[in-house]
Structures are given as C-alpha cells and as structure tokens.
Design an enzyme around this catalytic site. Structure first.
Site, PDB file in Angstrom:
ATOM      1  NE  ARG A 608     -33.463   6.936   9.748  1.00  0.00           N
ATOM      2  CZ  ARG A 608     -34.074   7.570  10.743  1.00  0.00           C
ATOM      3  NH1 ARG A 608     -33.389   7.907  11.833  1.00  0.00           N
ATOM      4  NH2 ARG A 608     -35.356   7.848  10.671  1.00  0.00           N
ATOM      5  CD  GLU A 681     -14.834  14.757   3.863  1.00  0.00           C
ATOM      6  OE1 GLU A 681     -14.071  14.857   2.896  1.00  0.00           O
ATOM      7  OE2 GLU A 681     -14.993  15.657   4.707  1.00  0.00           O
TER       8      GLU A 681
END
Length: 723
Positions: A608, A681
C-alpha cells in the site's frame, strides 16, 4: 471526513525546511558550550608511543583557548560492549582510546576541547605522534590467501577471514547436485566475476554531537537514526543505566546508513563533556566522514548461472568476498537476492569476509541487494545473450513464486506486472537484441533493464498518544525524520484511523524519551512504527466513542492519553517482499568516454502506498543513488598507505534522467495491519545492473566493475563474447 492516506500530502515539516526554521543537531544551542576537534591516525597499522602522545597533548594544551586534551594515556576506562551488541552489528568491540595501537588511517587518537571551534582545530593540528608502523593488510584477497594474521576470537582486535553465516542467514542452502561427470552442471553456463568499489554515504548533513551532563544524567543531541540503540550502546560504554541517558535527534539531514549506529566520536564527546564539566560540541569535517561514519565495503562476486537449452535455470552460484575492519563485524550480504529471485533447483551462496586495516564499514542504502543485484542482473543479461534470448523474457520465464530457502510463498507479489507495465511504458518491444544497434545524433544509445527486490521487515514499536484540552491529538514515538516523510505519513495514518482532520493531529519523533522504536533503516519504519500508530489511533477512537457525550476538558484529555505497543511481524506461512522493475536508456559518447542516463521507467510493488508524492521521491532518490554507484562513486585509496586520494563524485541535478515512476498499489496484510512494505531501499536495488546492461547494449562491452569509468568506456570491446 476526507481520507488523507493515499493522497500526495505535503511534508508537515516542509515549510520549516525550505525557510531555514528546521533545526538539526549542529544547530543545537546550549549555554556554556565548548568545542571539540578530532586528531586522527595517519598510518593504517602500528602503534604510537606513550611519550609522543603525552608530548603532543602538552603542546596542544598550551595553545590558545584549550580546555582539555583527551588521549589514550588519560582517557577514563570505557567498558567493552557485550557480545549481543557486536556479533551482528557494526559496533566496535574495542572502546575508543583504549590502547596505543592503530588499526586504520583516520582512527581517533585524541580529542581537543577548546573555547571556540577555531582554537580546537588549531590545537588539534599541532599534535604529532611517533608511529611504529606494522605490516598493514589492505586487500581482502591478500588476507584470504593467508597474508593476514591468525584470527583470535577472544581478542577485541581480530585478523584473518571468516564465513559469517550467522549474520547473512545463509544456512539450509539447497544443494541438490546437478553436476555432470566433469564436475559442472550440464547446459549453457555464464561464470563471471563482478566488482564494486568502496562507496561513501556522503550525506548533506555532517555528523554532529552535543553532549551535556547534569547531575549524572547525560543528554546527547546527535544526528542518529537509532536513538534508543545509541542510548543503549552509550550506557554500555560508559557503564551507566540507560535511564540516565537521553538522546535527541529532531531531524536528520540524510544518512543512507551512516547514522544508523553509534560511532566512536559520540562516545568521546560524552567523555570529554564529563571531564571538562560543561557541554561539548563536535562537528565532523567532510574528510572525517569518510573514515569515521562507515562506508559500503568493496565486493568481489563470482556468479555462475547454468541454464538448459530452453532457458530454464538449473544452477545458481553466488560467492562474495568482502571486507570489514579488525575491530568490528560487518558483512555486505551481496548474495541474498540470488537465493530468492529466480527459481533454481541448485543454489550455492556463500560470503567470505576479510578483516583489513581500514575503517569499519556498515549498512548503506540497499545493503546487500544494491551491489548483489548488480552482479546477479549482469549475469542474467550475459546468460540471456548466450542463449540468444531477450533479457526481460529470460527473467519472466524464471521467476520464483516462493522463497526458495523455506518454500513459503510471497504474501503478495506482482513482479510480473511490474515487468509488463514497465516494458509497455518504456517501449521495450522496440529494443533490438543486437548491441550497437541504436544511435542518436552520432551517439550510441542503449536500453537496459534489471529487477529490484528488497525484503519487507517489521520490528516491535510503541506509540504514545496525548490529547490536549482543546482536542488536538499528539502521537509520538522514538523514531526519526530522516528526510523521507515519516512524520507526514504517520500524521496521515493517525488522522484517518482516528477520524480526525489532519489539522487536529500531529506526530512527534526524535527523542529517546518517547516510546521505543527500531532504527530507521532496512525499510521498516512505515511497517513498524506505522503499526504502532495504527493501533494507538484505533484505541483512541474506541476510547473516544466510549466516553459520555458530556466529557470534555482535562478529564477527556486524560482519558485519551496513553501508550500502546505493536509487536514484530506475525508468524505466518507467507513471506513479505517488495519487487520492482527498472528500465533505462543511456547515451554513450565513445569519442570522449561519457555515459549519460537519459530516460528511466520504474514500476514498484511495495504494498500500500501511503503518500504517492513521498513514495515517488524515495524511488527517484534511490535511482540517483544507484546512478552514482554505477558511474561515479568510489573512495580512492593509496594501496600501500591506506590514505585517501583524489575526490568523491556524486550525481547532481544535471545527471537526472527523465523519470517515469509508478506503483502497483496493492495492500500486503501479511506483514502488518496497514498493508505497507518499506520503500526506502528498493529504489537503488538493480539500478547499477540496469545501467551496465544499457551500456552493453549501446557499446557491446561487458563492463563488470563499478564504477564504470571513462577509461573503461574508452577501452576495447570484449573479445570473449560477440553479439
């Protein structure tokens, strides 16, 4: 009420940042503050004489404005950290200034405290030591081949090489044997070595610390991404209870991993403040950041892929050689993606770490995956060309739909959709397989792609809720605003869950006096702290609904003020992992050896999306981070002395390609109750491989070492593989 989650809400601290009102650690104002400067070692290995240390301290002490000089000969004893803090974290076993040995260039040898920054720096410049040099091991290959001293596991200073399987969790590898009679698996094989350079984090904000003691209690203002962890480590070094330490970090101006752990200058600043009896402020120089706050270590990665004639992978090997210091443990886990990304009946993944005389490395944005996916994705491209296959088609044919280490399926995975959506938006179907096929205005053009992946992580966290008499609700947790928008998305989440408007809710962070939270790294903050905020907001809503309609004022505020906690990820039969696909275009001017990334399409599957504006910013930043890794960034050292050489280049706005960033916005409730996975990341993961792939497509050269330099681009084409 209009829901705010999913909307591109502006950063709640954005106005403060652009107007200069925002305050960082170095901006902290404390009455009576003194200033410190570091003195660092100039040799990679050896020791200094006590006599020269004392003489240098006497010289510095006589300089104008000097209040105190802290050295190995007068430093109060510091405790050795317990094993649980050093066995899988890059925290140094040996306390600072605890002996006269030198283990790397830049090691802290003294701290000068003076009445002004200028006087501290001047006095520090006067300190010279007599060094007795010892043989230095600066190359991992040399150590592995037996050049290093034998390892002594009981010592704080260690040498030699080791296999850190406990750290990279590489046990239970699949070793089904497909080897033929001559010792090699049957099929078409690619077996190459890929190398990555030392990278520096190079954040905009320099590391800065202000330490102050009051009646035996220590307050540290520090630019850190793990305030509760820093408190714990400081307590261990200083041998005082954690409750007597407060760590404050209001805003962090970039870090990329360099501020995730406590470094030795923070300890020394705290010791110096105690010794002089007044607050001490220390701001590292840009040069000192290269030796004092971690880096991404070099890697040498051998990747061997074997596929049958149909293009099905039958064997995967990924063996990494990397390095750490002699005083701390760290492994760059480059092989982790090779265990899970592409299905392979036979898997062999290992890591070897050599201890060298260099500063301690640490996690850097995309640890493991960033350098590891460069090697794996390059090998996949080389295998595709050996098979005469389109690189994207080969990947899609070999996608793993389970975690091959334990057989569990992904909790939610849309990598195939990332591939197809990205390929369509990029125009991949118009890409000729043959290299050197595309040109624009006499410049070679290449198209490349790579896969991105990063694990979904969640750790325990807690959240405090305080309701003011006027109805404003403040949520807080000991997490950090590192520039990613944590305060913003937590405010959005709290507002929607409580049913309150954004203007009536706020989120505070950056203080160890707030409820505990994990370090801001490993793409876990949204899942970890977000789960705690969600639980707290739900409880607030339930309590508010249960209050009588007549309740108001202080009584209502007290009833709606509490602390709640959220645990780690649930124990389920699925694995949470994020995926994505990068597609890029490069232009290569072969006359001058210049590669320019001109266009980028990325499609990410990160669960989400709480705030699409901030999520897009994160992925764009990660791509630029990977662009620097691929084409510019390396920390040059003299191979004989370990001294820093030259300059460090990073991307600027002029290097920015045209971006097309999109998301598969699909909630993943296998990890947390709000359906998110981390996004910090994954943007960098696979980027270097996509650029190297595009450069090969443009030039026909397989360039297997990062950064890809001007000299490499001007060099001859490989003769061992014609396309």
């Amino acid at each position: 009420m209009v829901a705010s989650v999913g909307l591109p809400v502006n950063r709640v601290e954005g106005v403060d940042k652009v107007t200069g009102k925002a305050r960082y650690s170095a901006d902290t104002q404390v009455a009576g503050v003194a200033y410190a400067a570091l003195v660092q070692a100039q040799i990679p290995h050896g020791r200094v004489t006590a006599e020269s240390v004392d003489a240098a301290a006497a010289t510095a002490s006589a300089a104008p404005g000097v209040l105190y000089v802290l050295t190995p000969t007068n430093c109060p004893p510091l405790q050795v950290l317990p094993k649980e803090l050093t066995w899988d974290l890059p925290l140094e076993r040996r306390p600072p200034l605890s002996d006269l040995t030198v283990q790397h260039v830049g090691q802290h040898m003294a701290l000068v405290v003076a009445d002004s920054p200028e006087n501290a720096v001047h006095a520090a410049s006067l300190m010279d030591f007599d060094y007795i040099a010892a043989p230095a091991h600066l190359d991992a290959t040399e150590v592995v081949s037996g050049g290093g001293a034998a390892d002594d596991v009981d010592e704080l200073i260690r040498h030699g090489a080791y296999r850190p399987d406990h750290f990279v969790k590489l046990t239970d590898e699949k070793l089904q044997d497909f080897r033929g009679p001559r010792g090699e698996p049957p099929g078409i094989k690619v077996d190459q070595t890929y190398r990555t350079a030392v990278n520096a984090h190079y954040p905009i904000e320099l590391s800065a610390t202000v330490a102050q003691w009051d009646d035996g209690h220590l307050t540290v203002h520090d630019c850190t991404r793990w305030i509760t962890g820093e408190r714990r480590v400081l307590a261990a070094y200083l041998n005082i209870p954690e409750e007597r330490i407060r760590v404050v970090s209001p805003l962090v101006g970039g870090a990329f991993g360099s501020k995730s752990f406590l470094w030795m200058h923070v300890v020394l600043c705290a010791v110096a403040a105690r010794e002089v009896g007044r607050p001490v402020k220390l701001v590292l120089t840009r040069d000192q950041m290269f030796t004092s706050t971690g880096h991404r270590p070099r890697t040498e990665q051998q990747v061997a892929l074997v596929a049958d004639a149909a293009g099905t992978i039958v064997s995967t090997e990924h063996h990494t050689l990397t390095e750490t210091s002699t005083v701390a443990h760290f492994c760059e886990p480059a092989g982790v993606s090779s265990r899970i990304l592409y299905q392979s009946p036979r898997l062999a993944v290992t890591h070897t770490v050599a201890r060298i005389h260099a500063p301690t490395p640490c996690f850097m944005r995309g640890p493991g995956e960033a350098p590891g996916l460069f090697a794996l994705e390059m090998a996949m491209d080389e295998l595709a060309y050996a098979l005469g296959r389109d690189p994207l088609a080969l990947r899609m044919d070999n996608l793993a739909d389970v975690d091959q280490t334990d057989g569990r399926p992904w909790s939610s995975a849309h990598l195939a959709r990332c591939y197809t959506t990205g390929a369509r938006r990029f125009g991949w179907d118009r890409r000729p397989l043959q290299s050197r096929s595309l040109q624009r205005n006499g410049i070679r053009v290449g198209w490349g792609m790579a896969t991105a992946t990063y694990p979904g992580r969640r750790m325990p966290a807690a959240c405090r809720v305080e309701t003011d008499a006027d109805g404003h609700v403040r949520f807080s947790a000991a997490t950090h605003e590192i520039g990613t928008g944590v305060r913003t998305v937590m405010t959005q989440l709290a507002a929607d869950t409580t049913g309150l408007p954004l203007s009536q809710v706020s989120f505070e962070s950056g203080d160890s006096s707030f409820p505990d939270a994990p370090y801001s790294g490993a793409s876990q903050t949204s899942a970890s702290v977000g789960s705690a905020v969600f639980a707290a907001a739900q409880e607030w809503r339930g309590r508010a609904d249960a209050l009588p309609a007549t309740a108001d004022g202080p009584g209502r505020a007290a009833a709606l003020s509490f602390t709640t906690a959220s645990g780690p990820g649930p124990d389920v039969d699925t694995v949470s992992r994020s995926f994505g696909a990068h597609f890029c275009e490069v232009e290569v001017d072969e006359q001058i050896g210049r590669a320019t990334v001109t266009r980028w399409v990325a499609v990410m599957d990160c669960g989400r999306v709480l705030n699409p504006k901030l999520a897009t910013n994160q992925v764009m930043g990660g791509i630029l981070f990977g662009l620097g890794m691929a084409l510019m960034e390396q920390v040059p050292h003299d191979p004989h002395t370990g001294r820093l050489l030259g300059e460090y280049y990073v991307p600027t706005h002029a290097d920015r390609p045209a971006f097309d960033i999109s998301f598969v916005d699909s909630s993943d409730y296998g990890l947390d109750p709000i359906g998110v996975r981390g996004i910090g990341e994954i943007g960098v993961c696979g980027v270097a491989g996509a650029i190297a792939s595009a450069i090969h497509h443009a030039t026909g050269k397989w360039l297997r070492q990062l950064p890809i330099t001007l000299e490499a681009l001007l060099g001859p084409r490989d003769d061992d593989r014609e396309d």
